[in-house]
Design a protein around this motif. Sequence first.
Motif, PDB file in Angstrom:
ATOM      1  N   ILE A  44       0.872  -1.174   0.000  1.00 22.75           N
ATOM      2  CA  ILE A  44       0.000   0.000   0.000  1.00 22.75           C
ATOM      3  C   ILE A  44       0.900   1.213   0.000  1.00 22.75           C
ATOM      4  CG2 ILE A  44      -1.747   1.300   1.272  1.00 22.75           C
ATOM      5  CD1 ILE A  44      -2.592  -1.369   2.568  1.00 22.75           C
ATOM      6  N   TRP A  45       0.755   2.054  -0.995  1.00 20.05           N
ATOM      7  CA  TRP A  45       1.554   3.272  -1.089  1.00 20.05           C
ATOM      8  C   TRP A  45       0.823   4.384  -0.364  1.00 20.05           C
ATOM      9  CZ3 TRP A  45       6.209   4.907  -2.093  1.00 20.05           C
ATOM     10  CH2 TRP A  45       6.403   6.265  -2.303  1.00 20.05           C
ATOM     11  N   ASN A  46       1.547   5.086   0.470  1.00 19.60           N
ATOM     12  CA  ASN A  46       0.979   6.179   1.249  1.00 19.60           C
ATOM     13  C   ASN A  46       1.954   7.338   1.176  1.00 19.60           C
ATOM     14  OD1 ASN A  46      -0.564   7.591   3.073  1.00 19.60           O
ATOM     15  ND2 ASN A  46       0.295   6.600   4.853  1.00 19.60           N
ATOM     16  N   ASP A  47       1.548   8.429   0.552  1.00 21.73           N
ATOM     17  CA  ASP A  47       2.468   9.565   0.496  1.00 21.73           C
ATOM     18  C   ASP A  47       2.133  10.558   1.601  1.00 21.73           C
ATOM     19  OD1 ASP A  47       0.401  11.224  -0.390  1.00 21.73           O
ATOM     20  OD2 ASP A  47       1.053  11.201  -2.463  1.00 21.73           O
ATOM     21  N   SER A  48       2.848  11.653   1.625  1.00 27.37           N
ATOM     22  CA  SER A  48       2.720  12.603   2.737  1.00 27.37           C
ATOM     23  C   SER A  48       1.373  13.318   2.784  1.00 27.37           C
ATOM     24  CB  SER A  48       3.836  13.639   2.662  1.00 27.37           C
ATOM     25  OG  SER A  48       3.733  14.376   1.454  1.00 27.37           O
ATOM     26  N   LYS A  49       0.589  13.225   1.723  1.00 25.73           N
ATOM     27  CA  LYS A  49      -0.703  13.901   1.691  1.00 25.73           C
ATOM     28  C   LYS A  49      -1.863  12.995   2.109  1.00 25.73           C
ATOM     29  CE  LYS A  49       0.889  16.708  -2.098  1.00 25.73           C
ATOM     30  NZ  LYS A  49       1.603  16.112  -3.180  1.00 25.73           N
TER      31      LYS A  49
END
Length: 112
Positions: free
Chosen positions: A89-94
Amino acid sequence: MQQIGMTIGEMWMREISDFSLKHICFVLFVDEKSLSTLSSEGNNPDDRGYIDVWRIVIVGNLPFNNMPKNPKVAKFLGHPLFPSTRYSIWNDSKVRLEADPMLMIERFFMEN
């Protein structure tokens, strides 16, 4: 936006089950500048290289001069970077995880 007194784990997640804490690897890729910012906000890696549940991986020698492109390398190469991983699962800073990651995997990837 970070609130005062909030840890990095609290910024990105609400509740994580004991099962997920035991079976899921939480990895945070950062460059030196980002790590410095995290540290100035009171989020310092411990002796094992973790901030809360997140294993900190410091990246250098980034492939692009355009900083928004660099995170895409880890995003698209998740499985080659972690070959024994079944799901990522990709989770970026936003983005903030509002549910336990295992619930997301069960809902979207596993058959009933």
